[in-house]
Write an enzyme that holds these catalytic residues in place. Structure first.
Site, PDB file in Angstrom:
ATOM      1  N   LEU A  69     110.149 -55.657  22.432  1.00 33.13           N
ATOM      2  CA  LEU A  69     109.743 -55.966  21.066  1.00 33.13           C
ATOM      3  C   LEU A  69     109.018 -57.298  21.096  1.00 33.13           C
ATOM      4  O   LEU A  69     109.497 -58.250  21.712  1.00 33.13           O
ATOM      5  CB  LEU A  69     110.985 -56.100  20.168  1.00 33.13           C
ATOM      6  N   ASP A  70     107.868 -57.389  20.427  1.00 26.68           N
ATOM      7  CA  ASP A  70     107.142 -58.659  20.356  1.00 26.68           C
ATOM      8  C   ASP A  70     108.043 -59.745  19.769  1.00 26.68           C
ATOM      9  O   ASP A  70     108.941 -59.443  18.984  1.00 26.68           O
ATOM     10  CB  ASP A  70     105.906 -58.511  19.452  1.00 26.68           C
TER      11      ASP A  70
END
Length: 261
Positions: A69-70
């Site tokens: 996940l960013d």
């Protein structure tokens, strides 16, 4: 004495864990940061003094995460522990769900709110109906170019790291991805909210960037929440930080079949 016996048994239980569970990743830290924090909390609970989660050899505790996940995103992060780390790649093949807030009129170099604005365009002409029509073209089996700032690698280094070091990086070629469901939840220009269900390898940032262009404007992701990955959902399965304990993990763990060594 009793304390050290209890700690020893906690460490033994920790090292004997095999399976998958999900944690909640908040906005800010990287997925790797979250994993290191989780390891540190668990090792400290098990009585390991000054645990360094980055040193793998010191602690025989295998842990990995599936589906990066960013740092700007939050939501479900699936964690594999012990033999569960071998199951993470099969987890990535399952569908994922996201809620994304996009902002029209501004494009950034990272395609999200962490980047620098590289383009500003008018968005007054964009209507809700037009957005809904364009979304249909991004549904099903489509081709997508991954963002330059991503966890994808070139010569063993992440593209995002190479870019930050000032290296020139070429875009990866377009690749096939699957979008199972794509709906417009809210439209309050310049902001709009999308509900997305997609397969592995899909980038929400690329979708929002492409959508902005298709609308004769530009756009970037302002906020991103992953609400589901594989069988794990945000509401039912993701352990909040205060639940990062051996007891909660034992309760949440989905054991894996005995893996062949």
């Amino acid at each position: 004495m009793a304390g050290s016996i209890s700690n020893k048994s906690s460490l033994t239980k920790l090292q004997a864990l095999n399976g998958l569970f999900a944690v909640y990743k908040k906005q800010g830290p990287t997925s790797a940061d979250v994993l290191n924090s989780l390891k540190e909390v668990l090792l400290r609970e098990a009585g390991v003094e000054n645990p360094n989660p980055r040193k793998r050899k010191k602690q025989s505790m295998k842990m990995g995460h599936g589906g990066t996940l960013d740092s700007n995103a939050s939501g479900v992060l699936v964690v594999g522990v012990g033999n569960g780390t071998k199951m993470l790649s099969t987890m990535l093949a399952g569908s994922k769900k996201y809620v994304a807030v996009g902002e029209l009129g501004k494009a950034t170099d990272t395609l999200d709110a962490t980047g620098s604005v590289v383009l500003e365009k008018d968005f007054e002409h964009v209507t809700r109906l037009e957005v809904e029509e364009k979304l249909k073209t991004f549904t099903g089996d489509i081709m997508q170019i991954p963002p330059l700032y991503s966890a994808l690698k070139k010569d063993g280094q992440r593209l995002s790291v190479l870019l930050k070091k000032g290296h020139k990086v070429e875009a990866k070629p377009a690749r096939p991805v699957t979008v199972y469901n794509l709906t417009l939840q809210e439209f309050k220009p310049p902001l709009f909210t999308l509900d997305i269900e997609c397969g592995g390898g899909f980038y929400v940032r690329s979708l929002v960037d492409d959508l902005g262009k298709a609308l004769s404007s530009c756009a970037h992701v302002k906020e991103l929440i992953r609400t589901k990955q594989g069988q794990f959902t945000l509401e039912e399965h993701a352990l909040q930080e205060e639940q990062w304990t051996l007891e909660h993990i034992l309760r949440a763990l989905q054991p894996c079949p005995e893996a062949d060594s």
